[in-house]
Design an enzyme around this catalytic site. Structure first.
Site, PDB file in Angstrom:
ATOM      1  N   SER A   1       0.320   1.097  -7.770  1.00  0.00           N
ATOM      2  CA  SER A   1       1.096   0.937  -6.536  1.00  0.00           C
ATOM      3  C   SER A   1       0.172   1.232  -5.372  1.00  0.00           C
ATOM      4  CB  SER A   1       2.267   1.926  -6.529  1.00  0.00           C
ATOM      5  OG  SER A   1       2.869   2.008  -5.246  1.00  0.00           O
TER       6      SER A   1
ATOM      7  N   TYR B   1       5.675  10.489  -7.315  1.00  0.00           N
ATOM      8  CA  TYR B   1       5.381   9.083  -7.599  1.00  0.00           C
ATOM      9  C   TYR B   1       3.922   8.771  -7.278  1.00  0.00           C
ATOM     10  CZ  TYR B   1       5.725   3.993  -7.580  1.00  0.00           C
ATOM     11  OH  TYR B   1       5.530   2.665  -7.830  1.00  0.00           O
TER      12      TYR B   1
END
Length: 249
Positions: free
Chosen positions: A142, A155
């Site tokens: 990501s 995350y």
């Protein structure tokens, strides 16, 4: 694209979003697809669609947190198609929240899926790739694996871990002469189910607005995966940062 036809490709997180789009894209290019995810109805529908379009696909209900499920995916690929050429470790969760919200259950879920799930996939396929002295490991990280954002500490941590694991895998393979290629993809706002996992109300609202304004189709990432695989075997494009042209990141 060259270098894709007849390759056997395992995809985790294959039931929606980037995984589904990549399965359909690679099948059209002639790859043999092995689908893994937790939702059997969706896996069956995707496999049926691929076969109806003249492609080849099999599936296995897979929880990437379980090492035995990852091993079963590799075994299925060998049973159905005789080998494994590529594994796309795409399964992921993003139930982000501020650390002060103490959503520890979600912290642990992200660590289990986003880090351990990748490691389980690597552990399942690496003996095959080492033995045949070829293979390709692709992961979905990501932009949160390149930058840190408030409200997304855990995350981001999991996606930075993926970055480190993949770079070490690339280096170790080069040193060992096993010719294993790696590619880590860092998507920004791309269509997926990630935002639906967010339970913190404020975080969910912010991400939903971001994605509603900027997200691009999952097919854009599928094209990047196909590009990575299509490179000559002596060429490794190991990182891709991909996102909407209009998103200021």
């Amino acid at each position: 694209m060259q270098n894709i036809a007849n390759k056997v490709v395992i995809i985790t997180g294959a039931s929606s979003g980037i995984g589904e789009a990549t399965a359909l894209k690679l099948a059209k290019e002639g790859a043999k697809i092995v689908l893994g995810a937790r939702r059997e109805d969706k896996l069956k529908a995707i496999a049926d669609q691929i076969k109806a379009d003249g492609g080849q696909a099999v599936y296995h209900v897979t929880d990437v947190v379980k090492p035995e499920d990852n091993a079963a995916l590799v075994a299925l690929a060998k049973e159905a198609f005789g080998k494994v050429d590529v594994i796309f470790l795409n399964a992921g969760l993003m139930p982000s929240s501020p650390l002060a919200a103490l959503e520890t259950k979600n912290w642990n879920a992200m660590i289990d899926v986003n880090i351990k799930g990748v490691l389980n996939g690597i552990a399942a396929v690496l003996p095959e790739f080492n033995a045949q002295k070829s293979g390709h490991v692709i992961t979905t990280s990501s932009v949160a694996g390149l930058k840190v954002y408030p409200g997304a500490a855990v995350y981001c941590g999991t996606k930075w871990a993926v970055r480190a694991i993949m770079e070490s895998l690339r280096m170790e393979s080069a040193q060992a002469g096993t010719h294993i290629r790696t590619a880590t993809i860092y998507p920004a706002a791309v269509q997926s189910e990630l935002v639906s996992h967010i339970t913190d109300e404020g975080t969910s609202k912010g991400y939903r607005e971001l994605y509603d304004n900027y997200e691009i189709p999952a097919e854009r990432i599928a094209a990047v995966v196909a590009f990575a695989i299509s490179q000559p075997d002596d060429t490794n494009v190991c990182e891709f940062t991909v996102g909407p042209t209009t998103q200021p990141w």
